[in-house]
Design an enzyme around this catalytic site. Structure first.
Site, PDB file in Angstrom:
ATOM      1  N   ASP A  96       0.836  -1.207   0.000  1.00 31.22           N
ATOM      2  CA  ASP A  96       0.000   0.000   0.000  1.00 31.22           C
ATOM      3  C   ASP A  96       0.865   1.249   0.000  1.00 31.22           C
ATOM      4  O   ASP A  96       1.539   1.545   0.988  1.00 31.22           O
ATOM      5  CB  ASP A  96      -0.918  -0.013   1.217  1.00 31.22           C
ATOM      6  CG  ASP A  96      -1.932   1.125   1.194  1.00 31.22           C
ATOM      7  OD1 ASP A  96      -2.087   1.764   0.133  1.00 31.22           O
ATOM      8  OD2 ASP A  96      -2.565   1.374   2.233  1.00 31.22           O
ATOM      9  N   ASP A 278      -1.117   6.484  -6.232  1.00 29.16           N
ATOM     10  CA  ASP A 278      -1.494   5.503  -5.215  1.00 29.16           C
ATOM     11  C   ASP A 278      -1.807   4.162  -5.870  1.00 29.16           C
ATOM     12  O   ASP A 278      -2.827   4.015  -6.548  1.00 29.16           O
ATOM     13  CB  ASP A 278      -2.719   6.013  -4.445  1.00 29.16           C
ATOM     14  CG  ASP A 278      -3.164   5.061  -3.347  1.00 29.16           C
ATOM     15  OD1 ASP A 278      -2.404   4.135  -3.013  1.00 29.16           O
ATOM     16  OD2 ASP A 278      -4.285   5.253  -2.823  1.00 29.16           O
TER      17      ASP A 278
END
Length: 408
Positions: A96, A278
Site C-alpha cells: 500500500d 497511489d
C-alpha cells in the site's frame, strides 16, 4: 522464508533466456496474477471511492538493488511476501503506497525471540476497513539480504475488512504514520523502506522504491510486477526517468502528491492542481468537473452495474490520447487502449462481454473542494514505471514496453 527453491528458480530463468545480471544488479522475480475472487466480482469504482474517503478522513486527522515479488490479488491489489521473526514466518501482506504502517493480524502472528512488545496501542484506517492492536519491534525481511532489525510493526487484534490478507506493508512516506500511535499521536514511525536505508546503507543507498506493473491479464501464470528497494531497475523501463517534485500543498504533501493538469486530445479537462499517486487505487479518479468533460467528449454512458462509463466500438475507435502534464513540463500519455478496462476481464467487474468500459472515474468532489483533485491509480502505473523517492522528495515516471500495449 525465502527458500533455496527460489534460488533454483532464478538460475533456471537465467538459463532459459533471461539476461544474466551482474552481482550488484537488481534481482528480478517473476510474479503471477491472482484469479480467485472471494466475493465473486469486483467493483473498482466502489473500491476507489471508499479508499478516497479513507484518505480524506485520515488527512484531517557497491551498492546493489533488490527487487521482490508483487502478486496481483483479485485484480485490485498487489501483495508481497514478507518474513517476520527469527526463525521467520512468511506473511502475505498487501502493498500500500497510500499508507506507511506495517502490521500483521494477531491471529497469524508468531512471536519469536526477536519479538519485543512495546505495549503501545496502535491503529490505522483504510478504505476497506481498519486495524487496532499493539506495537511490536521485530525482525522484518522483505527480500534476499533485506532484513531490518527492530522494525516497528502493529499486531492487530481487531481488523475490519481486509480479510484476504495477513496484514499490510505500507510504502508511503513516514509522515503518514503520524497519528497511528494512540498515546503518542505526534510521533512518526520509521517505515520498512526508511529503516532499510538507515540499517543497510551499503545495500540500500537511498529511500527510493522502483515499482513495475504490467497490465491485467486473464492468465494466472503471467507476471504482473516487481518492487525494487533502494533505486530503479533499468531493465524495466525505456529511456530515462523524469521526476516531478512532491507538492508542498497539504495534505497531498504528506503522500506521494504531485501537481499536474490533464488534457484529453487538445482540450484541458483538469487545470494544474494537486493529487496523489497511489497503487491502492484501481482506476484514475478525477474531480467531478473534469470527469463530466471527459464523459461528454468521449460520449461515455454511465453504467449503473459497474459504475463505469461504457462506450460503443465506434466511440472507442474515436478515443483521443489522455495526457497527464506535470507542472515541470513532462507529459505522460494514456493511449485509447490504456483508457479502457481489459475486455477479456469484463465479467470480473460484472460487466457485459464485448462492452467497452473506461477506467476514468469521478472523484466525487469539485475542483478545489477536496484534499485531492485526482488520484493516479494502478491502471496508470501498469503503463509507466513509477519511482517513489522519499530521499529527494520526488516522484518519477518512465515509459515501459507496456505503455503502448494493446492488450486491453
Amino acid at each position: 522464508m525465502f527458500p533455496a527453491a527460489l534460488l533454483t528458480l532464478l538460475l533456471v530463468l537465467s538459463i532459459t533466456g533471461s539476461p544474466v545480471k551482474a552481482a550488484n544488479s537488481p534481482i528480478s522475480v517473476p510474479i503471477t496474477s491472482g484469479l480467485k475472487f472471494s466475493n465473486g466480482t469486483f467493483n473498482p469504482v466502489a473500491h476507489d471511492r471508499a479508499r478516497f474517503r479513507a484518505l480524506r478522513d485520515r488527512s484531517k486527522l557497491g551498492k546493489r538493488l533488490i527487487s521482490v515479488p508483487l502478486i496481483n490479488d483479485h485484480y485490485r491489489d498487489a501483495t508481497i511476501l514478507v518474513d517476520i521473526g527469527n526463525p521467520p514466518t512468511s506473511y502475505n501482506l498487501l502493498l500500500d503506497s497510500g499508507s506507511a504502517n506495517t502490521w500483521v493480524r494477531a491471529s497469524v502472528y508468531v512471536e519469536t525471540d526477536t519479538s519485543t512488545p512495546t505495549h503501545r496501542p496502535i491503529q490505522a484506517n483504510y478504505n476497506r476497513g481498519s486495524m487496532e492492536g499493539l506495537e511490536f519491534l521485530d525482525t522484518v525481511t522483505v527480500g534476499p539480504g533485506l532484513t531490518v532489525i527492530g522494525q516497528s510493526i502493529g499486531v492487530a487484534h481487531e481488523v475490519e475488512g481486509l480479510h484476504n490478507y495477513d496484514g499490510i506493508l505500507g510504502i508511503g512516506p513516514v509522515a503518514l504514520t503520524v497519528g497511528t500511535l494512540i498515546e503518542a499521536p505526534a510521533e512518526p514511525i520509521p517505515t520498512v523502506a526508511n529503516n532499510l536505508r538507515t540499517q543497510l546503507p551499503e545495500i540500500i543507498p537511498a529511500d527510493v522504491l522502483g515499482i513495475s506493473f504490467q497490465p491485467y491479464s486473464n492468465s494466472a501464470l503471467d507476471p504482473i510486477g516487481q518492487l525494487t528497494f533502494g533505486g530503479t531497475d533499468s531493465n524495466l523501463y525505456n529511456g530515462h526517468i523524469a521526476y516531478t517534485p512532491i507538492t508542498d500543498i497539504d495534505p497531498a504533501s504528506n503522500s506521494w502528491g504531485i501537481e499536474q493538469s490533464i488534457t484529453y486530445g487538445i482540450l484541458q479537462i483538469l487545470p494544474t492542481t494537486t493529487g496523489i499517486v497511489d497503487c491502492g487505487n484501481s482506476l484514475i479518479a478525477i474531480a467531478t468537473e473534469g470527469f463530466q468533460l471527459y464523459k461528454a467528449i468521449t460520449g461515455g454512458r454511465y453504467d449503473p452495474v459497474t459504475e463505469l462509463l461504457v462506450i460503443s466500438d465506434d466511440q472507442f475507435n474515436a478515443l483521443q490520447p489522455l495526457k497527464f502534464n506535470t507542472r515541470d513540463g513532462q507529459t505522460y500519455i494514456l493511449t485509447p487502449n490504456a483508457q479502457i478496462w481489459p475486455r477479456s476481464l469484463n465479467t470480473v467487474i460484472d460487466g457485459e462481454m464485448g462492452s467497452v468500459y473506461l477506467i476514468v472515474s469521478d472523484l466525487g468532489e469539485e475542483i478545489g473542494e477536496g484534499d485531492y483533485d485526482f488520484i493516479i491509480g494502478l491502471v496508470f502505473m501498469q503503463r509507466f514505471y513509477t519511482v517513489l523517492d522519499a530521499t529527494n522528495s520526488q516522484v518519477g515516471f518512465a515509459t515501459t514496453p507496456f505503455t503502448d500495449a494493446t492488450t486491453n
